[in-house]
Motif scaffolding. Sequence first.
Motif, PDB file in Angstrom:
ATOM      1  N   LEU A   1       0.827  -1.209   0.000  1.00 44.20           N
ATOM      2  CA  LEU A   1       0.000   0.000   0.000  1.00 44.20           C
ATOM      3  C   LEU A   1       0.865   1.264   0.000  1.00 44.20           C
ATOM      4  N   GLN A   2       2.018   1.205   0.657  1.00 48.68           N
ATOM      5  CA  GLN A   2       2.927   2.356   0.627  1.00 48.68           C
ATOM      6  C   GLN A   2       3.411   2.620  -0.795  1.00 48.68           C
ATOM      7  N   ASP A   3       3.769   1.546  -1.517  1.00 47.70           N
ATOM      8  CA  ASP A   3       4.183   1.717  -2.910  1.00 47.70           C
ATOM      9  C   ASP A   3       3.042   2.251  -3.761  1.00 47.70           C
ATOM     10  N   ALA A   4       1.823   1.792  -3.499  1.00 50.54           N
ATOM     11  CA  ALA A   4       0.668   2.278  -4.259  1.00 50.54           C
ATOM     12  C   ALA A   4       0.433   3.758  -3.991  1.00 50.54           C
ATOM     13  N   LEU A   5       0.578   4.164  -2.723  1.00 53.92           N
ATOM     14  CA  LEU A   5       0.359   5.567  -2.382  1.00 53.92           C
ATOM     15  C   LEU A   5       1.420   6.473  -2.986  1.00 53.92           C
ATOM     16  N   THR A   6       2.603   5.938  -3.257  1.00 55.34           N
ATOM     17  CA  THR A   6       3.675   6.745  -3.838  1.00 55.34           C
ATOM     18  C   THR A   6       3.794   6.562  -5.345  1.00 55.34           C
ATOM     19  N   GLY A   7       2.826   5.875  -5.964  1.00 52.97           N
ATOM     20  CA  GLY A   7       2.752   5.824  -7.414  1.00 52.97           C
ATOM     21  C   GLY A   7       3.413   4.645  -8.089  1.00 52.97           C
ATOM     22  N   PHE A   8       3.889   3.649  -7.347  1.00 54.74           N
ATOM     23  CA  PHE A   8       4.544   2.486  -7.938  1.00 54.74           C
ATOM     24  C   PHE A   8       3.569   1.314  -7.904  1.00 54.74           C
ATOM     25  N   TYR A   9       2.659   1.312  -8.852  1.00 56.68           N
ATOM     26  CA  TYR A   9       1.539   0.378  -8.807  1.00 56.68           C
ATOM     27  C   TYR A   9       1.944  -1.040  -9.180  1.00 56.68           C
ATOM     28  N   VAL A  10       2.879  -1.215 -10.096  1.00 59.21           N
ATOM     29  CA  VAL A  10       3.315  -2.561 -10.467  1.00 59.21           C
ATOM     30  C   VAL A  10       3.993  -3.248  -9.285  1.00 59.21           C
ATOM     31  N   THR A  11       4.907  -2.541  -8.631  1.00 59.07           N
ATOM     32  CA  THR A  11       5.562  -3.098  -7.452  1.00 59.07           C
ATOM     33  C   THR A  11       4.564  -3.355  -6.341  1.00 59.07           C
ATOM     34  N   ALA A  12       3.598  -2.450  -6.182  1.00 60.70           N
ATOM     35  CA  ALA A  12       2.570  -2.639  -5.158  1.00 60.70           C
ATOM     36  C   ALA A  12       1.765  -3.903  -5.417  1.00 60.70           C
ATOM     37  N   ALA A  13       1.394  -4.136  -6.674  1.00 63.78           N
ATOM     38  CA  ALA A  13       0.625  -5.333  -7.010  1.00 63.78           C
ATOM     39  C   ALA A  13       1.430  -6.598  -6.736  1.00 63.78           C
ATOM     40  N   ALA A  14       2.726  -6.574  -7.042  1.00 70.04           N
ATOM     41  CA  ALA A  14       3.564  -7.746  -6.789  1.00 70.04           C
ATOM     42  C   ALA A  14       3.690  -8.018  -5.298  1.00 70.04           C
ATOM     43  N   ARG A  15       3.879  -6.983  -4.509  1.00 71.35           N
ATOM     44  CA  ARG A  15       3.976  -7.179  -3.062  1.00 71.35           C
ATOM     45  C   ARG A  15       2.654  -7.680  -2.492  1.00 71.35           C
ATOM     46  N   MET A  16       1.550  -7.171  -3.005  1.00 75.49           N
ATOM     47  CA  MET A  16       0.247  -7.630  -2.545  1.00 75.49           C
ATOM     48  C   MET A  16       0.070  -9.118  -2.843  1.00 75.49           C
ATOM     49  N   MET A  17       0.434  -9.532  -4.032  1.00 75.32           N
ATOM     50  CA  MET A  17       0.310 -10.942  -4.389  1.00 75.32           C
ATOM     51  C   MET A  17       1.198 -11.809  -3.500  1.00 75.32           C
ATOM     52  N   GLU A  18       2.409 -11.361  -3.217  1.00 69.56           N
ATOM     53  CA  GLU A  18       3.288 -12.125  -2.347  1.00 69.56           C
ATOM     54  C   GLU A  18       2.682 -12.264  -0.957  1.00 69.56           C
ATOM     55  N   ALA A  19       2.091 -11.178  -0.433  1.00 70.74           N
ATOM     56  CA  ALA A  19       1.482 -11.224   0.895  1.00 70.74           C
ATOM     57  C   ALA A  19       0.320 -12.200   0.936  1.00 70.74           C
ATOM     58  N   LEU A  20      -0.528 -12.161  -0.082  1.00 70.09           N
ATOM     59  CA  LEU A  20      -1.679 -13.063  -0.117  1.00 70.09           C
ATOM     60  C   LEU A  20      -1.237 -14.512  -0.281  1.00 70.09           C
ATOM     61  N   LEU A  21      -0.228 -14.746  -1.112  1.00 68.10           N
ATOM     62  CA  LEU A  21       0.261 -16.109  -1.307  1.00 68.10           C
ATOM     63  C   LEU A  21       0.903 -16.649  -0.033  1.00 68.10           C
ATOM     64  N   ALA A  22       1.629 -15.787   0.672  1.00 61.65           N
ATOM     65  CA  ALA A  22       2.237 -16.213   1.932  1.00 61.65           C
ATOM     66  C   ALA A  22       1.168 -16.583   2.953  1.00 61.65           C
ATOM     67  N   THR A  23       0.113 -15.782   3.024  1.00 63.77           N
ATOM     68  CA  THR A  23      -0.978 -16.090   3.947  1.00 63.77           C
ATOM     69  C   THR A  23      -1.694 -17.374   3.543  1.00 63.77           C
ATOM     70  N   ALA A  24      -1.885 -17.597   2.236  1.00 59.00           N
ATOM     71  CA  ALA A  24      -2.489 -18.840   1.764  1.00 59.00           C
ATOM     72  C   ALA A  24      -1.639 -20.045   2.172  1.00 59.00           C
ATOM     73  N   GLY A  25      -0.325 -19.890   2.163  1.00 60.09           N
ATOM     74  CA  GLY A  25       0.550 -20.967   2.611  1.00 60.09           C
ATOM     75  C   GLY A  25       0.341 -21.303   4.079  1.00 60.09           C
ATOM     76  N   ILE A  26       0.143 -20.274   4.902  1.00 60.38           N
ATOM     77  CA  ILE A  26      -0.123 -20.521   6.324  1.00 60.38           C
ATOM     78  C   ILE A  26      -1.432 -21.278   6.493  1.00 60.38           C
ATOM     79  N   ILE A  27      -2.466 -20.865   5.753  1.00 62.40           N
ATOM     80  CA  ILE A  27      -3.768 -21.548   5.835  1.00 62.40           C
ATOM     81  C   ILE A  27      -3.625 -23.017   5.464  1.00 62.40           C
ATOM     82  N   ALA A  28      -2.893 -23.285   4.385  1.00 62.33           N
ATOM     83  CA  ALA A  28      -2.669 -24.664   3.971  1.00 62.33           C
ATOM     84  C   ALA A  28      -1.910 -25.439   5.044  1.00 62.33           C
ATOM     85  N   GLY A  29      -0.920 -24.788   5.659  1.00 60.91           N
ATOM     86  CA  GLY A  29      -0.156 -25.462   6.700  1.00 60.91           C
ATOM     87  C   GLY A  29      -0.989 -25.776   7.928  1.00 60.91           C
ATOM     88  N   VAL A  30      -1.824 -24.825   8.357  1.00 60.63           N
ATOM     89  CA  VAL A  30      -2.692 -25.056   9.510  1.00 60.63           C
ATOM     90  C   VAL A  30      -3.677 -26.186   9.219  1.00 60.63           C
TER      91      VAL A  30
END
Length: 446
Positions: free
Chosen positions: A224-253
């Motif tokens: 969100l910080q990258d999105a607020l400062t105008g770097f939308y491609v990097t923001a989207a990649a970081r968002m996807m990494e965060a969601l994928l990491a959380t999905a991994g935790i769900i699968a592990g639990v």
Amino acid sequence: MSDGRSTPEVRELNLILDLGLRIGEVLLSSGGGAADVTASMQVVAQHLGVQRPEVDVTFTQLSMSYSYDPEEMPITLVRRVKQRDIDYEDLTRVNQLVIDIMADRVDLAEARSQMASIVSTPHSLPRWAVTVANGAMCGAVAVFLGGGPIVTAIAFVAAMVIDRVLLLLSRLRLPGFYVQVAGGTIATLFAVAAAASGLNVDPSLVVTANIIMLLAGIGFMGALQDALTGFYVTAAARMMEALLATAGIIAGVSGGLAFAGLFGLEIGYLEPGRAGWEEMPVLALGAAACAAAFAVAVYAPWRVVVPIAVIALVAACLDRLIANFGLGRPWGAGAAALGIGLVAYAVAGRVKVPPLVIVVPAIVPLLPGLSIYRGLSLLTQGTEASSAAGMLAMMTAASVAIALAAGVILGEWVAQPLKREARRLETRLAGPRLVGPFRARGRRKT
């Protein structure tokens, strides 16, 4: 050139651009925002004589290009970011190197030598101490979630085991998703073992305290910080990494629960993230300990650990007080982040570190990682009621993350007004700087 300065030779241009890329790689991989990384690379290149280079920063790649002659092909260098481990010791040293370059205390050759030394020198803190710090962080989370001594002890031990397993898997180059799965499985097995032993503990609270080191709240806020400062491609990649990491935790639990079921160990419905913050004194002390332990775990200089703990304590109290007035969690988080941003710049100047080194650990106790987990886990259940609750949790997490990012940026903007020359240089950037030089200078005179 229009300013009358001489253009460096082609060989020197290559060395300058390569130095800029190496600086940007360390800053980006250590948690720096895309805007800060871009600006740092630009000011270093400009000061060394490369006027207005083209800089492109994405989540996995950095590039710098410079056209020294309209009749020749431009020089373009590219560097991939292969690792993204938060490392505030290297970040602080690189930030100081950039400042030294801007102050003419080092030349190009010395800067390249120092940069090579930074990336090759081992950390001053042994790796086992990081494991203990991660255990202390999760134990502190258990404290301000009201888990009691037993849950705190379990969280401390489990976090250290998880850290050592994740370190081993990372060295084996296992993709991050599977590393998260392993961490979530281990956390769940500790909860199952605690419940099966007859201890009077809440398994959901045990898992909540154990998986806190795996949650992707920092990545979500960074996006969100990258999105607020105008770097939308990097923001989207970081968002996807965060969601994928959380999905991994769900699968592990889920995998941990299924594995326990094979041995007849059932603990009922597990809902990590259900627990809430307890009384104000416990909350304040737990938040301070969590922030300080996280700072140690990411190799922050020792001189900033106590200031970070104090700032986190005050911010957590402010967040809770505003929430108690009925204004909602996003408003409390935003006000707390605003306070962190306001004081981080002044404190960073006194202890000689980038503001980012203070901001991120102080804001860790406020991150919405548990809300992200809760939302995604409810969405995977498939029922209409769980889907609605999951969407509500995800919206709450997004609101809190936006409030935290916006509050920090606004606080730094108020505390650190940009100079006119830096504003001209950073025409395509928005927001204040959390790492890197705060003002730009031209090439030194020879």
